[in-house]
Scaffold this active site. Structure first.
Site, PDB file in Angstrom:
ATOM      1  N   TYR A 113      -6.301  -2.050   0.567  1.00 33.00           N
ATOM      2  CA  TYR A 113      -5.481  -1.121   1.370  1.00 33.00           C
ATOM      3  C   TYR A 113      -5.011  -0.213   0.217  1.00 33.00           C
ATOM      4  CZ  TYR A 113      -2.476   2.248   4.013  1.00 33.00           C
ATOM      5  OH  TYR A 113      -2.169   3.284   4.556  1.00 33.00           O
ATOM      6  N   GLU A 199      -5.527   8.397   2.189  1.00 32.53           N
ATOM      7  CA  GLU A 199      -5.554   7.014   2.468  1.00 32.53           C
ATOM      8  C   GLU A 199      -6.944   6.392   2.359  1.00 32.53           C
ATOM      9  OE1 GLU A 199      -3.721   4.601   6.016  1.00 32.53           O
ATOM     10  OE2 GLU A 199      -5.605   5.242   6.580  1.00 32.53           O
TER      11      GLU A 199
END
Ligand code: GDP
Ligand code: MN
Length: 388
Positions: A113, A199
């Protein structure tokens, strides 16, 4: 302003950040052609078909499919293009898929992530990374918060290079020579593109030892679009709430919410306070609406139109503080709007400030059915009372 995955990847690629490559398709007739182009350009028989909508969780909702053969790819692409995709971020109504991205398929060794955003509490940009990538980061944050690592970039105290090192160590990527360049480039991309959020979930390490952005979600600061010409052109109106779009055409700041008390207020601060007080009295605001400092008859009328287009609205609370805008003008606007728009919900009006007295006289003299209120508290109580 949100943009699509393929657009975010285009920006990343322009900063030399390695991305999972592919082509966009919006016309079903081009599906076969693009599949074979992906297969030949990137020498990958398997491809991934990915719905392009402004919402995450596409994989779980059936909007991302790994296809090992041309037949499967064609089947998936035909199914996903044009489908109504429902994910945990789209709401129950889902979103129509107008474009798909067909990409090379990568063999994934590890999924990370990765995110960059601004941390107000530290007055600094922050890298947020985790070895638990690909999955719901909210779940990781809840169940194993120690697996989420943050590294702040504060020019004077923690320069970019330090933050990048923390990221590389956290993800155990120190043996990859280009890792630091990649993370520095992502930061450059984030900062020069005026991102609120960048992101990448997942950022992957492939079986052949490459670090690649497999997904990308970018939110651009709308106030900076004047200097981001290219990014501004990525704006996709079909992704916006039609009412919010209409409101912005009228020059109104409107955000639709789930409640049933419509709110028409001038000034964002007063609008927030009004919503708080509606909630305090047990009601749920149907919207945030700031009609702005220079509201006139038309603004008020347009505001009414927007609020009433939401079928959930059962009462309307007008809370205007007359500063530059004079209350008598607002009162006339309200009267006109109510007469023209065939109102079938109760309206509570609270006008204070410049010419408030005159406004009250105008409202009292009119033959329309309005409830007037002196204080914001009283007004909210009355508007909530109408729907309970
Ligand atoms: P999201 O569900 O909207 O976040 O869409 P993603 O772009 O993140 O894709 C969802 C998932 O599909 C990823 O987390 C991967 O696990 C998987 N996926 C996407 N592309 C590939 C690929 O090239 N190879 C493999 N093995 N999996 C992929
Ligand atoms: Mn993802």
């Amino acid at each position: 302003m949100k943009i699509h995955e393929f657009q975010a990847k285009e920006i990343l690629a322009s900063y030399n950040v390695p991305i999972q490559r592919g082509y966009v398709v919006s016309d079903v007739n081009n599906i076969e052609k693009i599949i074979s182009k992906v297969q030949s350009d990137f020498q990958s028989n398997a491809v991934v078909v990915k719905a392009q909508i402004h919402a995450g969780g596409r994989g779980k909702g059936g909007g991302v499919k790994f296809c090992s053969t041309t037949e499967k790819a064609s089947e998936a692409a035909n199914e996903i293009l044009g489908m109504n995709l429902i994910t945990h971020q789209t709401g129950e109504a889902g979103k129509r898929v107008n474009q798909i991205l067909i990409t090379e398929a990568l063999d994934i060794k590890k999924e990370f992530y990765f995110a960059l955003m601004y941390d107000r509490s530290k007055n600094a940009d922050v890298f947020i990374v985790s070895t638990e990538g690909g999955v719901d980061i909210e779940e990781v944050a809840e169940k194993s918060p120690e697996k989420i690592i943050k590294a702040w970039i504060k020019d004077d105290t923690y320069p970019l290079a330090d933050a990048v090192n923390i990221v590389i160590n956290a993800l155990d990527l120190s043996s990859y020579k280009n890792a630091s360049e990649i993370f520095s480039n992502i930061y450059k991309c984030y900062s020069q593109s005026d991102c609120n959020l960048l992101e990448i979930n997942p950022l992957v390490l492939t079986e052949d030892e490459k670090i690649i952005a497999l997904d990308a979600k970018v939110d651009i600061d709308s106030n900076a679009l004047f200097r981001q010409e290219k990014i501004a052109s990525y704006h996709d109106e079909s992704e916006e709430d039609p009412l919010e779009l209409k409101a912005s055409e009228y020059g109104l700041n409107y955000i639709k919410l789930d409640g049933n008390v419509g709110c028409m207020v001038n000034g964002a601060g007063l609008a927030m306070a009004t919503m708080d007080i509606v909630k305090h009295h047990g009601g749920e605001p149907a919207n945030f609406l700031d009609v702005g400092g220079a509201a006139n008859v038309d603004t008020i009328k347009n505001g009414f139109k927007i609020i009433l287009s939401d079928p959930n609205v059962k009462s309307i609370l007008i809370n205007i503080f007359g500063g530059i805008v004079r209350c008598d003008r607002v009162a006339n606007g309200v009267i006109q709007a109510v007469k023209e728009l065939n109102l079938n919900v109760g309206v509570v009006v609270r006008l204070q400030g410049t010419n408030a007295k005159l406004a009250k006289e105008i409202l009292d003299k009119s033959d329309i059915d309005l409830v007037s209120a002196e204080t914001i508290d009283d007004a909210a109580k009355k508007a909530v009372g109408m729907v309970l």
